[in-house]
Design a protein around this motif. Structure first.
Motif, short mmCIF file in Angstrom:
data_model
loop_
_atom_site.label_atom_id
_atom_site.label_comp_id
_atom_site.label_asym_id
_atom_site.label_seq_id
_atom_site.Cartn_x
_atom_site.Cartn_y
_atom_site.Cartn_z
N HIS A 55 -2.37 -2.85 -9.31
CA HIS A 55 -1.93 -2.55 -7.94
C HIS A 55 -2.24 -3.79 -7.11
O HIS A 55 -3.41 -4.14 -6.90
CB HIS A 55 -2.67 -1.32 -7.41
N ALA A 56 -1.20 -4.48 -6.69
CA ALA A 56 -1.35 -5.82 -6.11
C ALA A 56 -2.30 -5.85 -4.91
O ALA A 56 -3.16 -6.74 -4.80
CB ALA A 56 0.01 -6.37 -5.71
N GLU A 57 -2.17 -4.89 -4.00
CA GLU A 57 -3.02 -4.89 -2.81
C GLU A 57 -4.49 -4.69 -3.18
O GLU A 57 -5.37 -5.37 -2.65
CB GLU A 57 -2.56 -3.79 -1.85
N SER A 58 -4.75 -3.76 -4.11
CA SER A 58 -6.13 -3.51 -4.53
C SER A 58 -6.69 -4.72 -5.26
O SER A 58 -7.87 -5.07 -5.10
CB SER A 58 -6.18 -2.27 -5.43
N ALA A 86 -5.92 -7.85 -4.77
CA ALA A 86 -6.23 -8.88 -3.78
C ALA A 86 -7.52 -8.57 -3.03
O ALA A 86 -8.34 -9.46 -2.77
CB ALA A 86 -5.07 -9.03 -2.81
N LYS A 87 -7.72 -7.30 -2.67
CA LYS A 87 -8.94 -6.92 -1.95
C LYS A 87 -10.18 -7.14 -2.81
O LYS A 87 -11.20 -7.67 -2.34
CB LYS A 87 -8.87 -5.45 -1.53
N THR A 92 -1.40 6.17 -4.41
CA THR A 92 -1.84 5.63 -3.12
C THR A 92 -3.34 5.41 -3.16
O THR A 92 -4.09 6.35 -3.44
CB THR A 92 -1.51 6.62 -1.98
N ASP A 111 -9.29 4.29 0.18
CA ASP A 111 -10.17 3.19 0.58
C ASP A 111 -11.62 3.48 0.22
O ASP A 111 -12.09 4.62 0.31
CB ASP A 111 -10.06 2.93 2.08
#
Length: 250
Positions: free
Chosen positions: A94-97, A99-100, A125, A128
């Motif tokens: 999952h690209a966003e996860s 990166a974080k 989804t 957080d």
């Protein structure tokens, strides 16, 4: 009718007794406050076939299925790919996860094992994680969270506003020292029959000091009905010659 929930605790360490679960009580209480009563709890091992089968079964039976455990970086953390298998979707970065997590880790420490924590079922989804960044996730009516209580609780609070709930659970209780269940069984059953929309529980207690008695708890979704049932319970205790004490025994 209020939506229902099931809690699925995943982890060999719970079944072996090595670790005491600290998440069920928190989740049951918070879900009740949201009007989502917990109707079943299961504890299962870190076994792929078992996890997949339970997710397929339970997500079809309940409005919400919440899992805890098995989303860390080690070889036995297999909950996430098992959820993907249960839904028939790929398990992928999952690209966003990613990166974080990469930004959160010290340079050079974001190794292959830690990168697994950024892999989610396609279409999930993220939930957080304000404690350690590695996300939980929701897919359909399945909500996957960490097993570490502090992290799980933080995840749940970020998830809670998105959960479809109902009328919150209301409770009222009375207890009496020296009162025994055998003395109240028949009249308490009669009160339960009068208030069939209220769940009335009888819970004996005994303290290290030798103090013992019975706590009677009324739960439901209509405050007036719950408090009427609790008034009847109080009257029962009083009629038997015991002193009714409001709340749970300490």
């Amino acid at each position: 009718m209020n939506p229902t929930a099931c809690i699925l605790v995943i982890g060999n360490e719970i079944l072996s007794g090595r670790t005491q679960d600290a998440n069920i009580r928190f989740l049951a209480t918070r879900l009740g406050e949201l009007g989502i009563p917990v109707r079943e709890v299961r504890i299962i091992p870190d076994v792929r076939e078992t996890i997949v089968a339970n997710i397929v079964e339970l997500r079809a039976r309940f409005d919400h299925l919440l899992t805890t455990g098995g989303i860390g970086p080690t070889h036995d953390d297999i909950t996430s790919p098992c959820v993907a298998e249960a839904f028939g979707v790929p398990w992928e970065i999952h690209a966003e996860s990613f990166a974080k997590l990469e930004a959160h880790m010290a340079p050079g420490s974001f190794n292959a094992a830690r990168q697994r924590m950024a892999m989610l079922p396609r279409g999930a989804t993220p939930i957080d994680n304000p404690v350690s960044v590695a996300p939980g996730f929701s897919i359909g009516n399945v909500h996957v969270m960490a097993g570490v209580p502090r992290i799980m609780q933080a995840m749940f609070e970020t998830l809670a506003p998105s959960l479809r709930g109902g009328r919150p659970t209301v409770s009222a209780s009375w207890h009496a020292d020296r009162l025994l269940e055998g003395a109240i069984a028949a009249p308490l059953e009669a009160i339960q029959a009068r208030f069939d929309a209220v769940e009335i529980g009888s819970y004996p207690y005994e303290r290290e000091t030798g103090r013992r008695g019975v706590s009677l708890v009324c739960k439901g979704h209509d405050p007036d009905t719950v408090h009427a049932a609790a008034d009847a319970v109080r009257g029962l205790i009083d009629s038997l010659g015991f002193v009714p004490i409001a709340g749970e025994p300490r």
